[in-house]
Design a protein around this motif. Structure first.
Motif, PDB file in Angstrom:
ATOM      1  N   ILE A  48      87.451  48.194  26.880  1.00  0.00           N
ATOM      2  CA  ILE A  48      86.439  47.139  26.695  1.00  0.00           C
ATOM      3  C   ILE A  48      85.597  47.391  25.435  1.00  0.00           C
ATOM      4  O   ILE A  48      85.432  46.471  24.623  1.00  0.00           O
ATOM      5  N   PRO A  49      85.069  48.612  25.219  1.00  0.00           N
ATOM      6  CA  PRO A  49      84.333  48.833  23.961  1.00  0.00           C
ATOM      7  C   PRO A  49      85.197  48.612  22.713  1.00  0.00           C
ATOM      8  O   PRO A  49      84.724  48.041  21.718  1.00  0.00           O
ATOM      9  N   ALA A  50      86.458  49.029  22.756  1.00  0.00           N
ATOM     10  CA  ALA A  50      87.352  48.834  21.611  1.00  0.00           C
ATOM     11  C   ALA A  50      87.609  47.341  21.381  1.00  0.00           C
ATOM     12  O   ALA A  50      87.606  46.867  20.240  1.00  0.00           O
ATOM     13  N   PHE A  51      87.808  46.596  22.454  1.00  0.00           N
ATOM     14  CA  PHE A  51      88.010  45.145  22.360  1.00  0.00           C
ATOM     15  C   PHE A  51      86.783  44.482  21.717  1.00  0.00           C
ATOM     16  O   PHE A  51      86.919  43.637  20.828  1.00  0.00           O
ATOM     17  N   CYS A  52      85.594  44.861  22.164  1.00  0.00           N
ATOM     18  CA  CYS A  52      84.370  44.279  21.608  1.00  0.00           C
ATOM     19  C   CYS A  52      84.265  44.562  20.113  1.00  0.00           C
ATOM     20  O   CYS A  52      83.971  43.654  19.325  1.00  0.00           O
ATOM     21  N   GLY A  56      84.474  41.398  17.429  1.00  0.00           N
ATOM     22  CA  GLY A  56      83.181  40.937  16.952  1.00  0.00           C
ATOM     23  C   GLY A  56      82.186  40.621  18.054  1.00  0.00           C
ATOM     24  O   GLY A  56      81.175  39.960  17.811  1.00  0.00           O
ATOM     25  N   HIS A  57      82.454  41.071  19.272  1.00  0.00           N
ATOM     26  CA  HIS A  57      81.508  40.895  20.372  1.00  0.00           C
ATOM     27  C   HIS A  57      80.621  42.133  20.439  1.00  0.00           C
ATOM     28  O   HIS A  57      80.986  43.206  19.971  1.00  0.00           O
ATOM     29  N   GLN A  58      79.444  41.980  21.067  1.00  0.00           N
ATOM     30  CA  GLN A  58      78.526  43.109  21.181  1.00  0.00           C
ATOM     31  C   GLN A  58      78.512  43.610  22.621  1.00  0.00           C
ATOM     32  O   GLN A  58      78.287  42.833  23.555  1.00  0.00           O
ATOM     33  N   LEU A  59      78.756  44.906  22.775  1.00  0.00           N
ATOM     34  CA  LEU A  59      78.658  45.538  24.088  1.00  0.00           C
ATOM     35  C   LEU A  59      77.190  45.924  24.276  1.00  0.00           C
ATOM     36  O   LEU A  59      76.683  46.807  23.613  1.00  0.00           O
ATOM     37  N   ILE A  60      76.520  45.218  25.174  1.00  0.00           N
ATOM     38  CA  ILE A  60      75.077  45.386  25.376  1.00  0.00           C
ATOM     39  C   ILE A  60      74.780  46.556  26.306  1.00  0.00           C
ATOM     40  O   ILE A  60      73.866  47.331  26.075  1.00  0.00           O
ATOM     41  N   GLU A  61      75.560  46.658  27.369  1.00  0.00           N
ATOM     42  CA  GLU A  61      75.277  47.675  28.387  1.00  0.00           C
ATOM     43  C   GLU A  61      76.560  48.048  29.109  1.00  0.00           C
ATOM     44  O   GLU A  61      77.432  47.213  29.314  1.00  0.00           O
ATOM     45  N   THR A  62      76.659  49.315  29.490  1.00  0.00           N
ATOM     46  CA  THR A  62      77.754  49.813  30.324  1.00  0.00           C
ATOM     47  C   THR A  62      77.127  50.540  31.498  1.00  0.00           C
ATOM     48  O   THR A  62      76.193  51.314  31.310  1.00  0.00           O
ATOM     49  N   ALA A  63      77.632  50.278  32.693  1.00  0.00           N
ATOM     50  CA  ALA A  63      77.076  50.924  33.884  1.00  0.00           C
ATOM     51  C   ALA A  63      78.200  51.261  34.854  1.00  0.00           C
ATOM     52  O   ALA A  63      79.113  50.463  35.053  1.00  0.00           O
ATOM     53  N   GLY A  68      84.152  51.630  39.993  1.00  0.00           N
ATOM     54  CA  GLY A  68      84.501  51.148  38.661  1.00  0.00           C
ATOM     55  C   GLY A  68      83.325  51.100  37.711  1.00  0.00           C
ATOM     56  O   GLY A  68      82.409  51.913  37.796  1.00  0.00           O
ATOM     57  N   HIS A  69      83.349  50.118  36.818  1.00  0.00           N
ATOM     58  CA  HIS A  69      82.326  49.977  35.787  1.00  0.00           C
ATOM     59  C   HIS A  69      81.967  48.510  35.581  1.00  0.00           C
ATOM     60  O   HIS A  69      82.770  47.620  35.870  1.00  0.00           O
ATOM     61  N   ARG A  70      80.765  48.314  35.030  1.00  0.00           N
ATOM     62  CA  ARG A  70      80.305  46.990  34.608  1.00  0.00           C
ATOM     63  C   ARG A  70      79.990  47.062  33.121  1.00  0.00           C
ATOM     64  O   ARG A  70      79.441  48.047  32.643  1.00  0.00           O
ATOM     65  N   PHE A  71      80.335  46.000  32.421  1.00  0.00           N
ATOM     66  CA  PHE A  71      80.091  45.914  30.985  1.00  0.00           C
ATOM     67  C   PHE A  71      79.410  44.584  30.698  1.00  0.00           C
ATOM     68  O   PHE A  71      79.931  43.537  31.089  1.00  0.00           O
ATOM     69  N   LEU A  72      78.266  44.629  30.021  1.00  0.00           N
ATOM     70  CA  LEU A  72      77.598  43.398  29.605  1.00  0.00           C
ATOM     71  C   LEU A  72      77.988  43.124  28.162  1.00  0.00           C
ATOM     72  O   LEU A  72      77.679  43.912  27.264  1.00  0.00           O
ATOM     73  N   VAL A  73      78.695  42.012  27.958  1.00  0.00           N
ATOM     74  CA  VAL A  73      79.224  41.664  26.642  1.00  0.00           C
ATOM     75  C   VAL A  73      78.556  40.383  26.146  1.00  0.00           C
ATOM     76  O   VAL A  73      78.439  39.410  26.897  1.00  0.00           O
ATOM     77  N   GLU A  74      78.113  40.419  24.897  1.00  0.00           N
ATOM     78  CA  GLU A  74      77.575  39.207  24.267  1.00  0.00           C
ATOM     79  C   GLU A  74      78.622  38.636  23.335  1.00  0.00           C
ATOM     80  O   GLU A  74      79.165  39.337  22.474  1.00  0.00           O
ATOM     81  N   ARG A  75      78.909  37.361  23.511  1.00  0.00           N
ATOM     82  CA  ARG A  75      79.930  36.682  22.705  1.00  0.00           C
ATOM     83  C   ARG A  75      79.501  36.682  21.249  1.00  0.00           C
ATOM     84  O   ARG A  75      78.388  36.305  20.912  1.00  0.00           O
ATOM     85  N   GLY A  76      80.398  37.121  20.370  1.00  0.00           N
ATOM     86  CA  GLY A  76      80.121  37.147  18.947  1.00  0.00           C
ATOM     87  C   GLY A  76      80.346  35.789  18.305  1.00  0.00           C
ATOM     88  O   GLY A  76      80.824  34.834  18.931  1.00  0.00           O
ATOM     89  N   GLU A  77      80.010  35.703  17.014  1.00  0.00           N
ATOM     90  CA  GLU A  77      80.198  34.449  16.257  1.00  0.00           C
ATOM     91  C   GLU A  77      81.677  34.130  16.069  1.00  0.00           C
ATOM     92  O   GLU A  77      82.076  32.990  16.116  1.00  0.00           O
ATOM     93  N   TYR A  78      82.447  35.168  15.832  1.00  0.00           N
ATOM     94  CA  TYR A  78      83.867  34.995  15.533  1.00  0.00           C
ATOM     95  C   TYR A  78      84.686  35.778  16.528  1.00  0.00           C
ATOM     96  O   TYR A  78      84.237  36.792  17.057  1.00  0.00           O
ATOM     97  N   GLN A  79      85.889  35.318  16.771  1.00  0.00           N
ATOM     98  CA  GLN A  79      86.772  36.038  17.678  1.00  0.00           C
ATOM     99  C   GLN A  79      88.158  36.068  17.056  1.00  0.00           C
ATOM    100  O   GLN A  79      88.691  35.035  16.677  1.00  0.00           O
ATOM    101  N   SER A  80      88.715  37.270  16.956  1.00  0.00           N
ATOM    102  CA  SER A  80      90.052  37.397  16.359  1.00  0.00           C
ATOM    103  C   SER A  80      91.105  37.289  17.428  1.00  0.00           C
ATOM    104  O   SER A  80      90.842  37.423  18.595  1.00  0.00           O
TER     105      SER A  80
END
Length: 80
Positions: A48-52, A56-63, A68-80
């Motif tokens: 997930i961090p590598a994907f972000c 171009g997405h921002q990984l805000i928080e990991t818990a 398992g785990h939770r990841f808070l992802v903010e959608r970036g301006e661009y997506q490849s």
């Protein structure tokens, strides 16, 4: 008022499905929108961090959460 953040349940899915499904879901969201990803795949802490970073997405928080785990992802301006 707190912003409502969607939760995307990816529990039970193994690599590469959590990243592929997250990519598709984020593609349909507005830039700046946030999404919680919940996973049980142990490789998600790497994937997930590598994907972000790659997309171009921002990984805000990991818990860590039960099983398992939770990841808070903010959608970036661009997506490849």
């Amino acid at each position: 008022m707190a912003e409502l953040i969607a939760i995307y349940d990816l529990k039970g899915l193994n690599c590469p499905l959590p990243v592929l499904k997250a990519k598709k879901r984020l593609a349909g969201m507005q830039p700046g929108s946030r999404l919680w990803l919940e996973t049980t795949d142990p490789l998600a802490v790497i994937d997930i961090p590598a994907f972000c970073a790659d997309s171009g997405h921002q990984l805000i928080e990991t818990a860590a959460m039960s099983g398992g785990h939770r990841f808070l992802v903010e959608r970036g301006e661009y997506q490849s």
